[in-house]
Enzyme design. Structure first.
Site, mmCIF file in Angstrom:
data_model
loop_
_atom_site.group_PDB
_atom_site.id
_atom_site.type_symbol
_atom_site.label_atom_id
_atom_site.label_comp_id
_atom_site.label_asym_id
_atom_site.label_seq_id
_atom_site.Cartn_x
_atom_site.Cartn_y
_atom_site.Cartn_z
ATOM 1 N N GLU A 104 -12.501 -9.211 27.102
ATOM 2 C CA GLU A 104 -13.255 -8.608 26.451
ATOM 3 C C GLU A 104 -14.236 -9.560 26.578
ATOM 4 O O GLU A 104 -15.255 -10.759 26.003
ATOM 5 C CB GLU A 104 -13.045 -8.892 24.905
ATOM 6 C CG GLU A 104 -14.171 -9.045 23.671
ATOM 7 C CD GLU A 104 -13.706 -9.222 22.565
ATOM 8 O OE1 GLU A 104 -13.649 -8.129 21.370
ATOM 9 O OE2 GLU A 104 -12.903 -10.149 22.138
ATOM 10 N N TYR A 177 -22.794 -9.801 16.634
ATOM 11 C CA TYR A 177 -23.316 -10.726 17.764
ATOM 12 C C TYR A 177 -24.506 -9.904 18.528
ATOM 13 O O TYR A 177 -24.674 -9.177 17.440
ATOM 14 C CB TYR A 177 -21.746 -10.966 19.105
ATOM 15 C CG TYR A 177 -20.461 -11.765 18.428
ATOM 16 C CD1 TYR A 177 -20.620 -13.238 18.880
ATOM 17 C CD2 TYR A 177 -19.678 -11.940 18.750
ATOM 18 C CE1 TYR A 177 -20.231 -14.074 17.692
ATOM 19 C CE2 TYR A 177 -18.178 -12.395 18.090
ATOM 20 C CZ TYR A 177 -18.513 -13.416 17.566
ATOM 21 O OH TYR A 177 -17.527 -14.533 17.459
ATOM 22 N N ARG A 225 -16.226 -2.658 22.399
ATOM 23 C CA ARG A 225 -15.544 -2.535 20.944
ATOM 24 C C ARG A 225 -16.945 -2.522 19.753
ATOM 25 O O ARG A 225 -18.012 -3.279 20.395
ATOM 26 C CB ARG A 225 -15.160 -3.757 20.804
ATOM 27 C CG ARG A 225 -14.654 -4.186 19.629
ATOM 28 C CD ARG A 225 -13.105 -5.960 19.888
ATOM 29 N NE ARG A 225 -11.765 -5.250 19.362
ATOM 30 C CZ ARG A 225 -11.841 -6.700 19.421
ATOM 31 N NH1 ARG A 225 -11.421 -7.909 19.259
ATOM 32 N NH2 ARG A 225 -10.408 -6.650 18.311
#
Ligand code: ADP
Ligand code: SF4
Length: 679
Positions: A104, A177, A225
């Site tokens: 990730e 993020y 994601r």
């Protein structure tokens, strides 16, 4: 045993872009608190998951650059070529079991404070830092040149991911993020081609997906994601519209929801399959495979997720922590052996403290490499010897299970009729029912062990213990709650603690008849105060909660329970008073002082429940220690105390203590490896 053919569909191989997962069990990225600090510990833990049957095993968030640094929490890292060899440890461990390894790739933006690297965080705008520690700094708004460099960071990290041997490379676009913040019109008020319209806000994410796809083409799959709104009709960020723009771009969608307290929900408030509607929505908008989590522990729920087309993979973080061998157990028809996650979030709490995760249900979590503990196997007994365990709480039950599995003759004596100790009592409090799984799983295992004899309703004293002549004695007698207020805030009992109408926690847990107004003084700060408050409030009492901390239930911040706890307390009409230390109870009036100014206040009430420290129940230990001289003649080889009777703590610590005692019985030398990067 053979697999129930109903579950065959869970074991079908499935293609993700250019790679094929061997089955549908998919360990999604999850934090570990190990990261770049402990690469060997991490690799062994991920390798065990693959051994346990997870067809895809991913890293935690993996930093792509020094300006994405969430110290003191150690993420994984692919910032440079040295990191490649660290991460290769993991991919090799995962590949050795025939599973796919996913990484990730992560850039934190305003959410990483870069406390270690001292770099400036880049983000869509100059935004206040959103790291858990609330650092008083801001990010720098990215210029066009920064965006160009950022895309190169992702490209370089994707190259390193390939070099490290990963099969699935993630673009990480949620959890506030950087890439998520570009999508969000609240933060993204840019006037260039990266802000304004949906198309513009999605532009950077689209470009990064395309960049990474180009780099890893035909070698690795690209996963994204992404979070959906928890209420589909309430989407101020336009996440659904943004998704539409890129629905067919990656090879796989890994879907969460846009509210961490639900995504990572504690079982007190959030149950299995909590955000299915959001996943179903995504599934209807893309032809690409979808994975999502939902704290799935029941194989039938997993089956229905596939059968009703909700998702293609069974995503799991916590269920794979609680039982790394969950898929293998389904495969082998060992359904009753599945150790179900209880949703306590102790795993996450330790990551949020910057240390390796641990698990209430799985004491081997994090110890796979360091201590060589395997979640499904254990050394056979060292000798034909017998063990007496006194107390069948979490510590005693786990010790009995692991010793029974090793093949010792075990006697487990418990004073109460019901096993489980504090778990049994606490699991009756509102929302706590899943905690009973800690007891139930162990009781289920013990029921099938002919070498373990269980004696409930047997309160042993020292003479009875000595008469049993077991060669090893393990005391797991737990602790009792203090009712004198001695705890963190005060080392002294409050005045009047012996007066009527002071009710101890043990009394409350066993059931107490009371009416009127109760003051709960919470100097414990975990779930005990709030669960007792909710129980008493539901039974009709007026409840006031007072704490010497500046926030109520302060430690539940780590388990992601605090704000839902506060909401539940407020909705129940419970009055909350902070920063007050208890000084006296005058049999109808509780006196407090402000922890800052010392200014006194009082509350008139019918009862006071102080929740502070606990006293280890170590009377048996003290007396047995004084009779050690007689051990040899009685053939007693060892005596130890474990769990709360040694040092009161969380349930996870008691389970761990029980397991450790069982693993180490008969071992002369205990080896614990230290993971560190050696230059
Ligand atoms: P832990 O979390 O350390 O396992 P618990 O309080 O949950 O502690 O469990 C301790 C158990 O020990 C309780 O079920 C309690 O009834 C039992 N116990 C305490 N003293 C004795 C004793 N003398 N004989 C048998 N059982 C005991
Ligand atoms: Fe589940 Fe608790 Fe274990 Fe985390 S610590 S995996 S929430 S049982």
């Amino acid at each position: 045993m053979a697999r129930d053919p109903r579950y065959d569909v869970l074991f079908e191989p499935l293609q993700i872009g250019p790679v094929t997962a061997p089955n549908r069990f998919y360990q999604v990225p999850h934090c570990t608190g190990m990261g770049y600090h402990r690469p060997q510990m991490l690799a062994a833990m991920r390798g065990i998951k693959a051994e346990g049957g997870w067809g895809v095993v991913c890293t935690e968030y993996c930093s792509i650059h020094a300006s994405s640094d969430e110290s003191p929490y150690p993420s994984a890292s692919l910032r440079d070529d040295d990191d490649v060899s660290n991460m290769r440890l993991m991919t090799e461990a995962v590949h050795a079991q025939g599973a796919l390894a996913g990484v990730e790739l992560w850039y934190g933006g305003r959410s990483s404070a870069n406390l270690d690297s001292r770099e400036v965080s880049l983000d869509v705008a100059s935004l206040p830092n959103a790291a858990t520690l609330g650092i008083p700094i801001q990010s720098q708004a990215m210029s066009q040149a920064d965006i160009h460099n950022f895309r190169n960071m992702y490209r370089d990290a994707a190259r390193r991911a390939m070099a490290a041997g990963f099969d699935i490379v993630y673009v990480y676009a949620n959890h506030e993020y950087l890439l998520h913040n570009f999508l969000n019109p609240y933060y993204n008020q840019r006037r260039d081609e990266y802000g304004g319209s949906v198309e513009n806000r999605v532009r950077l994410l689209r470009e990064v997906i395309e960049d990474v796809s180009e780099i890893v083409a035909e070698r690795c799959a690209v996963a994204v994601r992404y979070s959906m709104p928890i209420q589909l009709d309430d989407d101020p960020q336009g996440l659904i519209e943004c998704f539409q723009q890129i629905a067919e771009l990656p090879d796989l969608w890994d879907i969460t929801v846009n509210d961490y307290q639900y995504e990572m929900g504690s079982s007190r408030f959030v149950k299995e399959t909590a955000y299915q509607a959001a996943v179903v929505k995504v599934r209807s908008m893309t032809t690409k495979p979808v994975v999502s989590v939902g704290r799935f522990t029941s194989p039938d729920t997993m089956l229905s997720q596939i059968a009703n087309g909700t998702q293609d993979f069974i995503g799991a973080a916590r269920p794979s922590i609680a039982d790394p061998f969950l898929p293998q157990k389904i495969d082998q028809g060992r359904i009753e052996d599945i150790r179900e996650c209880i949703g306590c979030n102790i795993c996450y709490a330790h990551d949020s403290l910057g240390v390796p995760i641990r698990c209430t249900q799985n004491p081997t979590m994090g110890e796979e490499w360091r201590r060589g503990w395997h979640p499904d196997r254990i050394e056979p007994r060292h000798a034909d010897e017998s063990v007496l365990i006194v107390g069948a709480g979490a510590a005693g039950l786990e010790a009995a299970c692991a010793l029974g599995q090793r093949g010792y003759e075990v006697i487990l004596a418990e004073a109460e009729q019901e096993l489980g100790g504090r778990i049994t009592l606490e699991s009756r409090l509102p929302g706590m029912i899943e905690y009973a799984r800690v007891r139930d799983w162990r009781q289920g295992q013990l029921a099938r062990m002919a070498n373990v004899q269980i004696y409930p309703e047997n309160r042993l004293d020292v003479d009875a213990i000595l008469e049993l002549e077991s060669q090893h004695i393990i005391l797991a007698t737990g602790a009792r709650w203090r009712s004198d207020g001695v705890g963190r805030w005060s080392n002294h009992a409050f005045n009047g603690c012996e007066k009527d109408n002071v009710i101890g926690v043990d009394q409350v847990l066993k059931g107490v008849e009371a009416e009127g107004h109760v003051v709960i003084y919470d100097d414990d700060h975990y779930y005990h105060g709030s669960t007792i408050a909710l129980k008493l409030s539901a039974s009709g009492l007026k409840v006031t909660m007072v704490t010497p901390e500046t926030a109520l239930c302060a430690w539940t911040r780590h388990t992601e329970e605090q704000s839902l706890t506060m909401r539940a307390l407020i909705e129940a009409g419970i009055e909350i008073i902070t920063a007050r230390g208890l000084t006296a109870w005058e049999g109808g009036t509780a006196r407090f002082e402000c922890i800052f100014s010392g200014r006194e206040t009082e509350i008139v009430a019918d009862y006071l429940i102080p929740i502070s420290a606990r006293i280890p129940r170590d009377e048996l230990w003290v007396e047995l220690e004084s009779r050690r001289d007689s051990f040899e003649s009685r053939g007693i080889l060892s005596l130890q105390q474990i769990g709360d009777c040694r040092a009161p703590g969380i349930i996870a610590a008691a389970v761990y203590a029980g397991h450790k005692a069982a693993r180490e019985l008969g071992q002369n030398e205990i080896s614990v490896k230290r993971d560190r990067v050696v230059v």
